[in-house]
Design an enzyme around this catalytic site. Structure first.
Site, PDB file in Angstrom:
ATOM      1  N   GLU A  68       9.037  -5.305   9.608  1.00 29.09           N
ATOM      2  CA  GLU A  68       9.806  -4.568   8.603  1.00 29.09           C
ATOM      3  C   GLU A  68      10.890  -5.488   8.040  1.00 29.09           C
ATOM      4  OE1 GLU A  68       9.831  -1.589   6.937  1.00 29.09           O
ATOM      5  OE2 GLU A  68      11.642  -2.432   6.064  1.00 29.09           O
ATOM      6  N   ASP A 117       4.698  -0.729  -0.387  1.00 27.11           N
ATOM      7  CA  ASP A 117       5.439  -0.617  -1.643  1.00 27.11           C
ATOM      8  C   ASP A 117       4.508  -0.989  -2.800  1.00 27.11           C
ATOM      9  OD1 ASP A 117       7.571  -0.017  -0.066  1.00 27.11           O
ATOM     10  OD2 ASP A 117       8.615  -1.921  -0.330  1.00 27.11           O
TER      11      ASP A 117
HETATM   12  N1  SAM Z   1       4.250   2.154   6.965  1.00 26.76           N
HETATM   13  C1  SAM Z   1       5.237   3.219   6.990  1.00 26.76           C
HETATM   14  C2  SAM Z   1       4.570   4.549   6.742  1.00 26.76           C
HETATM   15  O1  SAM Z   1       3.406   4.567   6.329  1.00 26.76           O
HETATM   16  O2  SAM Z   1       5.209   5.574   7.004  1.00 26.76           O
HETATM   17  C3  SAM Z   1       6.356   2.953   5.983  1.00 26.76           C
HETATM   18  C4  SAM Z   1       5.972   2.974   4.543  1.00 26.76           C
HETATM   19  S1  SAM Z   1       7.298   2.492   3.447  1.00 26.76           S
HETATM   20  C5  SAM Z   1       6.793   3.103   1.909  1.00 26.76           C
HETATM   21  C6  SAM Z   1       6.994   0.745   3.252  1.00 26.76           C
HETATM   22  C7  SAM Z   1       7.840  -0.094   4.192  1.00 26.76           C
HETATM   23  O3  SAM Z   1       7.374  -1.434   4.117  1.00 26.76           O
HETATM   24  C8  SAM Z   1       9.301  -0.109   3.841  1.00 26.76           C
HETATM   25  O4  SAM Z   1      10.093   0.175   4.972  1.00 26.76           O
HETATM   26  C9  SAM Z   1       9.545  -1.534   3.323  1.00 26.76           C
HETATM   27  O5  SAM Z   1      10.845  -2.005   3.574  1.00 26.76           O
HETATM   28  C10 SAM Z   1       8.482  -2.306   4.081  1.00 26.76           C
HETATM   29  N2  SAM Z   1       8.049  -3.519   3.373  1.00 26.76           N
HETATM   30  C11 SAM Z   1       7.603  -3.570   2.106  1.00 26.76           C
HETATM   31  N3  SAM Z   1       7.317  -4.829   1.738  1.00 26.76           N
HETATM   32  C12 SAM Z   1       7.578  -5.599   2.819  1.00 26.76           C
HETATM   33  C13 SAM Z   1       7.499  -6.986   3.076  1.00 26.76           C
HETATM   34  N4  SAM Z   1       7.100  -7.836   2.124  1.00 26.76           N
HETATM   35  N5  SAM Z   1       7.836  -7.451   4.300  1.00 26.76           N
HETATM   36  C14 SAM Z   1       8.255  -6.593   5.261  1.00 26.76           C
HETATM   37  N6  SAM Z   1       8.369  -5.266   5.071  1.00 26.76           N
HETATM   38  C15 SAM Z   1       8.037  -4.762   3.886  1.00 26.76           C
END
Ligand code: SAM
Length: 212
Positions: A68, A117
């Site tokens: 994360e 995202d």
């Molecule tokens: N996977 C979880 C779920 O399905 O409930 C969380 C989904 S949330 C929309 C996406 C998460 O991915 C966020 O907390 C964001 O900070 C993290 N994230 C997005 N791009 C990332 C990256 N390049 N590296 C690390 N974390 C990332």
């Protein structure tokens, strides 16, 4: 999902025995970190870590690493793992672009991408975790027969992800545009936090499984 200004979240990672900040020193040594030879599966973009901790509870013979980028989000996972003390869960705070600095060639058994995202602007396509650039990184760290599993309710992102598979040199093993009504692919499905949120609003969940 970004929770801004959570005081002490950086410090909590620094003090934790199971959460690390871009631990390049563990590259190629994850089985030593876990103290066993069990397979290693990772979730990129784990959010608060519900999925990874539920998976770890169900599968004690698999090691799970959640990645994360925001400490302010990861802190929620750390607090939960402080209670649960699951021996087969570790967390990494880092930007996923650095994944090849932290895992060695073939070190990872499976990669989960859940509700990534969307980065809707075309000029940001390379930042999508399902882009060919990211598939190239996963190609480095996944073992030969390793798989990537991706779930989302975002149909534009899913269409993009499907288009990236072949050009990146991967193949589609399974796909559904309505996971919860697909008896075969839904078997044993573990819901993520976002999956519960969006499916309860009536959004169908898309899923693919890919390999090389
Ligand atoms: N996977 C979880 C779920 O399905 O409930 C969380 C989904 S949330 C929309 C996406 C998460 O991915 C966020 O907390 C964001 O900070 C993290 N994230 C997005 N791009 C990332 C990256 N390049 N590296 C690390 N974390 C990332």
């Amino acid at each position: 999902m970004r929770l801004r200004n959570v005081p002490g979240s950086r410090e909590a990672i620094a003090e934790s025995t199971f959460a690390f900040e871009t631990p390049v020193e563990y590259k190629g040594k994850w089985n030593e970190v876990f103290g066993n030879d069990n397979p290693i599966q990772i979730e990129v973009g784990m959010g608060k870590g519900r999925f990874i901790m539920d998976m770890a509870t169900l599968n004690p013979n698999i090691n799970y690493v959640g990645i994360e980028k925001f400490s302010s989000v990861l802190i929620r996972g750390i607090q939960k793992q402080d209670e649960l003390q699951l021996p087969n869960v570790k967390f990494i705070r880092m930007e996923a672009e650095q994944i090849c600095d932290v895992f060695d060639k073939g070190e990872v058994d499976k990669i989960y991408l859940n509700f990534s995202d969307p980065w809707p602007k075309d000029r940001h396509a390379k930042r999508r975790l399902e882009s060919r650039e990211f598939l190239g990184r996963y190609n480095e760290i996944l073992k030969k027969d390793g798989k990537v599993e991706f779930k989302t309710d975002n149909t534009d992102l899913f269409a993009f992800a499907l288009e990236e598979v072949e050009p990146a040199g991967w193949k589609l093993d399974a796909v559904t545009h309505d996971l919860h009504n697909d008896a075969v692919m839904n078997e044993g499905n573990v819901m993520t936090e976002y999956e519960e949120k969006f499916s309860s609003k009536g959004n169908p969940i898309c899923k693919y499984i890919i390999s090389r």
